[in-house]
Design a protein around this motif. Structure first.
Motif, PDB file in Angstrom:
ATOM      1  N   TYR A 188       0.846  -1.193   0.000  1.00 15.75           N
ATOM      2  CA  TYR A 188       0.000   0.000   0.000  1.00 15.75           C
ATOM      3  C   TYR A 188       0.881   1.242   0.000  1.00 15.75           C
ATOM      4  N   ARG A 232      -9.110  -0.131  -0.947  1.00 16.49           N
ATOM      5  CA  ARG A 232      -8.252   0.768  -0.192  1.00 16.49           C
ATOM      6  C   ARG A 232      -8.449   0.554   1.306  1.00 16.49           C
ATOM      7  N   ASP A 261      -3.726   3.594  -0.753  1.00 16.47           N
ATOM      8  CA  ASP A 261      -4.072   2.945  -2.020  1.00 16.47           C
ATOM      9  C   ASP A 261      -3.179   1.730  -2.235  1.00 16.47           C
TER      10      ASP A 261
END
Length: 504
Positions: A58, A373, A388
């Motif tokens: 992420y 997300r 994200d």
């Protein structure tokens, strides 16, 4: 001449000193990096409980500071809920208000007043909220000793107070802290001073009983003491069982997910070696049984640094986020780490930290999925922090979702991409093995499981290969046995015929 010699000698001494300092710094640097490596990067664990680096799954997108109508920072954001429409509800415990944001963290609405039977009914130190598909907001109004159900305008439609028929616990106050609501409006609640699991109420607010009570292992001395205790003394012993659950979620199938932060280093050590009765996360079915799968190479308990480092401590898990494809993420308040697992309990990745940089946390309080997300509520900074998926993380997520959907050939291709991106990731090869396993290609699966050092999956694939080979061989063995039987039967008939002919 002597001055030149002395000058050269000084140069040599100075050069030696500089080299000594450089060597000292070089020797110290790896040690420092090793001590702090798990904080600065994403990683996974091997079967030996050693962490190895992986690409970031992420990446930080943005952080939003939560503000009230007057432009003042939210005082004490304590809980968060994300709806199916990807709206984010944030509860402020100090002011008793709810702020609503869309999936891009733009403000939608603020609910700062609640009304019951025509009168204003403010919240008092609420600690939990849940929003149904119909938009009804359930709130654990903690210091008002009640649970309320409200519409989007703050009009309270029902109130649940302390049940009169509570058994097994002597309490003076009803202090609900977290709650969820299922598809038929049954309410499951964590109450601060209840130690018998989740309280459950029906759609009318009537108390139904408890479910998911944490198991308590009695020592030999406890068992002996109970043998000689009176009924009243045995009842009193239940009061010393600590309240373990600190948070609660519900998935689309109605399973209750509870997190536990009161696990000691000793208990975590037992869990790390396979004691499934100790776990910082449980998945409770309708009968109150924990059905969470723990089939990974290591159990889903967070960090394992405390195993090798006596000064380390186990993760303090305070929340769980339920994502797509049976993926779930655990939030650790000690170090600000996020541990993500698949439905089998395999660790997919670890990222996050406490710090002062962008994307770091100061005091994380809640976590949830916003599609693919992740959004984290930071209580100290009064912020929503949004992450994200990276390209690497997206490959893992896609492979996991495809496997959960039974699309094994496509799963293999995705795990192959992940393995090519990161050869340190053992689970990528386990994923490749699982894909081949479900295609019935057991020998290929065995090679992947052997490479990833997954003894359990390797043994299962080997057993399936033996059964398949037995199935292939059995028809020939069966036909051979029939042939042998026919041969002896025919020979017996022929012999009898010959003897009969000679008798004539």
């Amino acid at each position: 001449m002597r001055a030149v010699v002395n000058k050269n000698r000084y140069k040599k001494v100075l050069l030696f000193f500089i080299m000594f300092v450089c060597m000292t710094l070089l020797l110290q640097k790896p040690i420092y990096a090793d001590q702090d490596r798990s904080k600065d990067r994403s990683y996974v664990y091997t079967t030996d409980m050693e962490d190895v680096p992986i690409p970031d799954p992420y990446q930080f997108q943005r952080a939003l500071t939560l503000m009230d109508r007057n432009g003042t920072k939210m005082a004490n954001p304590i809980d968060m809920f994300v709806t199916e429409e990807e709206q984010i509800y944030v509860l402020d415990s100090d002011t008793g208000t709810i702020e609503i944001y869309d999936k891009e963290l733009s403000p939608v609405k603020i609910i700062d007043k609640f009304f019951y039977e025509g009168q204003e009914s403010p919240l008092k130190k609420p600690e939990g909220l849940f929003v149904t598909r119909e938009g009804v907001i359930y709130i654990a109004d903690t210091e008002n000793n009640r649970i309320i159900a409200s519409d989007q305008e703050g009009n309270i439609s029902s109130v649940i107070k302390k049940p009169k028929n509570i058994v097994g616990s002597s309490i003076d106050q009803f202090l609900p802290v977290k709650l969820v609501v299922d598809s038929i409006n049954r309410v499951s609640v964590i109450a601060r001073n209840i130690n018998m699991g989740f309280m459950q109420f029906d759609s009318n607010g009537s108390f139904m009983g408890y479910t998911g009570a944490p198991s308590v292992k009695l020592t030999a001395m406890d068992r002996i003491w109970r043998l000689f205790s009176s009924q009243a003394q045995r009842a009193q012993m239940s009061l010393f069982v600590p309240t373990e659950y600190n948070n609660l979620k519900i998935d689309e199938k109605g399973f209750l997910w509870g997190t536990i932060s009161s696990i000691s280093a000793k208990e975590a050590g037992k869990a790390a070696t396979g004691d499934t009765s100790i776990s910082p996360v449980k998945k409770i079915n309708s009968t109150g049984k924990d059905v969470l799968k723990r089939n990974g190479i290591l159990p889903p308990i967070g960090d394992f640094n405390f195993v090798h480092d006596p000064s380390g401590s186990p993760s303090k898990i305070i929340d769980v986020a339920l994502g797509p494809g049976n993926v779930y993420s655990l939030l650790d308040s000690n170090d600000g780490k996020i541990f993500t697992y698949n439905g089998e309990g395999d660790l997919l990745y670890v990222f996050g930290r406490i710090g002062n940089c962008k994307g770091n946390f100061e005091r994380p309080a809640a976590i949830d999925y916003l599609g693919n997300r992740l959004v984290v509520l930071d209580n100290a900074l009064s912020q929503l922090v949004l992450f994200d998926l990276t390209d690497y993380g997206n490959k893992i997520m896609e492979a996991t979702i495809l496997y959960a959907d039974g699309k094994y050939s496509l799963t293999y291709d995705k795990w192959k991409e992940v393995a090519e991106s990161n050869t340190n990731f053992q689970h990528a090869f386990i994923g490749l093995g699982n894909a081949k396993m479900n295609e019935g290609k057991y020998r290929e699966a065995m090679s992947y499981f052997e490479y990833s050092n997954d003894i359990g999956e390797y043994s299962e694939a080997k057993e399936m290969l033996r059964k398949e080979q037995a199935r292939h061989v059995f028809p020939y063995v069966f036909i051979g046995l029939i042939g042998i039987c026919l041969f002896f039967t025919i020979r017996s008939i022929v012999n009898k015929a010959k003897r009969y002919a000679r008798g004539l």
